[in-house]
Write an enzyme that holds these catalytic residues in place. Structure first.
Site, PDB file in Angstrom:
ATOM      1  N   SER A 194       2.114   0.669  -6.801  1.00 25.09           N
ATOM      2  CA  SER A 194       3.000  -0.283  -6.102  1.00 25.09           C
ATOM      3  C   SER A 194       4.170  -0.656  -6.997  1.00 25.09           C
ATOM      4  CB  SER A 194       2.222  -1.538  -5.714  1.00 25.09           C
ATOM      5  OG  SER A 194       1.089  -1.186  -4.964  1.00 25.09           O
ATOM      6  N   ARG A 195       3.953  -0.647  -8.311  1.00 29.21           N
ATOM      7  CA  ARG A 195       5.012  -1.055  -9.244  1.00 29.21           C
ATOM      8  C   ARG A 195       6.112   0.005  -9.373  1.00 29.21           C
ATOM      9  NH1 ARG A 195       0.493  -3.838 -12.085  1.00 29.21           N
ATOM     10  NH2 ARG A 195       1.010  -6.060 -12.039  1.00 29.21           N
ATOM     11  N   LEU A 214       0.813  -1.217   0.000  1.00 26.85           N
ATOM     12  CA  LEU A 214       0.000   0.000   0.000  1.00 26.85           C
ATOM     13  C   LEU A 214       0.850   1.272   0.000  1.00 26.85           C
ATOM     14  CD1 LEU A 214      -2.737  -1.111   2.564  1.00 26.85           C
ATOM     15  CD2 LEU A 214      -2.730  -1.361   0.069  1.00 26.85           C
ATOM     16  N   HIS A 215       0.303   2.301  -0.658  1.00 24.84           N
ATOM     17  CA  HIS A 215       0.936   3.618  -0.683  1.00 24.84           C
ATOM     18  C   HIS A 215      -0.165   4.654  -0.467  1.00 24.84           C
ATOM     19  CE1 HIS A 215      -0.779   3.693  -4.681  1.00 24.84           C
ATOM     20  NE2 HIS A 215      -0.074   2.626  -5.018  1.00 24.84           N
ATOM     21  N   GLU A 216       0.235   5.921  -0.521  1.00 27.66           N
ATOM     22  CA  GLU A 216      -0.730   7.004  -0.247  1.00 27.66           C
ATOM     23  C   GLU A 216      -1.949   6.942  -1.160  1.00 27.66           C
ATOM     24  OE1 GLU A 216      -1.255   9.227   2.087  1.00 27.66           O
ATOM     25  OE2 GLU A 216       0.466   8.473   3.185  1.00 27.66           O
ATOM     26  N   GLY A 217      -1.759   6.440  -2.381  1.00 24.88           N
ATOM     27  CA  GLY A 217      -2.897   6.329  -3.312  1.00 24.88           C
ATOM     28  C   GLY A 217      -3.966   5.409  -2.742  1.00 24.88           C
ATOM     29  N   HIS A 218      -3.532   4.231  -2.245  1.00 27.05           N
ATOM     30  CA  HIS A 218      -4.502   3.312  -1.639  1.00 27.05           C
ATOM     31  C   HIS A 218      -5.164   3.968  -0.421  1.00 27.05           C
ATOM     32  CE1 HIS A 218      -1.659   0.228  -3.435  1.00 27.05           C
ATOM     33  NE2 HIS A 218      -2.818  -0.156  -3.936  1.00 27.05           N
ATOM     34  N   GLY A 245      -9.651   3.130  -7.694  1.00 26.65           N
ATOM     35  CA  GLY A 245      -8.911   4.289  -8.172  1.00 26.65           C
ATOM     36  C   GLY A 245      -9.083   4.519  -9.669  1.00 26.65           C
TER      37      GLY A 245
END
Ligand code: PAF
Length: 285
Positions: free
Chosen positions: A191-192, A38-42, A152
């Site tokens: 994530s990539r 996970l990152h800020e987008g998630h 998203g």
């Protein structure tokens, strides 16, 4: 349950029992399916779900059926403990992390196939990908039974596929699309992005810049074919390798537009390799 402060369930039965209890208490349930790392987008999706519901479930499941034989299923980053910490901080109430055997038990034999909107773009570049996505998302929505599910816009074609499937199969859930989260330099969070070398990461925002420039030209009335070609050239100049597509499509159903100036809501979508990493992005026109 794990040691994490965030409750984690791994079976459909446990997930349903919790969602049933919330519903019995009159609570509205939001859901954000993810593949983890996970990152800020998630987290922005989780926060949007939180704003629309009393309780939020997030699933983390790296779905094998949406990866092609030569794609990155094995290498896909997995970080459940970190994901659970981030989710707890973003207002998630329950992490659903099923095993592959729970999702696809022996004898599993059903595939959800959406036609039309799955066919161009990633449908051409990644054969079978959207059947894997539609099948797992249909299962996840049935397993969780949320009132609202957030996806998203970064995966814009996926979002349209899910909207189509939910309408066609009368699934009782509201689908909400969330704007793409970007780094300060414009790169869409993914994530990539973790696969990019330092040098590739530095030049990767060229993808977002190419789409922005294309959008400006389209709004000025320039012809679609010319604008697409210029964006492909900009990617090559920035050191990108194979370009799977840069295409302007109708925003609603991703049908092809004529080569001339656009006259309806459109989306410009791109997928291209930077080194070994396949990056995708899209913008409204
Ligand atoms: O966008 C993703 O992370 C995945 O495609 C999804 C929707 C979780 C299905 O596996």
């Amino acid at each position: 349950m794990s040691q994490s402060p965030l409750p984690i369930v791994r079976t459909v039965a446990e997930l349903r029992a919790q969602v049933r209890a919330w519903r019995a208490a009159g609570q509205r349930v939001g859901f954000t399916p993810t593949m983890g790392a996970l990152h800020e987008g998630h987290l922005s999706l989780v926060k949007l779900a939180r704003a629309q519901a009393d309780r939020v479930v997030v699933s983390v499941f790296v779905n094998p059926t949406q990866f092609g034989p030569n794609e990155d299923f094995d290498a896909y980053p997995r970080s459940e403990a970190r994901d659970a910490e981030l989710l707890a901080g973003a207002g998630c109430d329950l992490l659903y992390a099923p095993t592959v055997a729970e999702m696809y038990p022996p004898g599993f034999a059903t595939t959800v196939t959406v036609t039309g909107v799955t066919e161009p773009l990633d449908g051409q570049a990644r054969p079978g990908h959207f059947a894997g996505v539609a099948t797992v998302v249909c299962k996840l929505l049935n397993q969780c039974g949320p009132d609202v599910a957030v996806f998203g816009e970064k995966d814009y074609q996926q979002l349209q596929v899910i909207r189509r499937m939910v309408r066609d199969l009368d699934l009782p859930v509201e689908i909400v699309g969330a704007p793409t989260a970007r780094a300060d330099d414009g790169l869409a969070l993914s994530s990539r992005n973790a696969y990019l070398t330092a040098a590739e990461r530095e030049s990767a925002p060229a993808l977002a810049r190419a789409l922005q420039a294309a959008g400006a030209r389209l709004r000025a009335g320039d012809p679609v074919a010319e604008v697409e070609a210029e964006a492909v050239a900009a990617l090559a100049a920035a050191g990108f390798g194979k370009v799977d597509y840069v295409e302007v499509r109708a925003a609603a159903d991703l049908s092809r537009l004529g080569p001339g100036p656009i006259d309806a809501p459109a989306r410009i979508l791109a997928a291209a390799f930077h080194g070994k990493t396949r990056l995708i992005d899209n913008m409204a026109v």
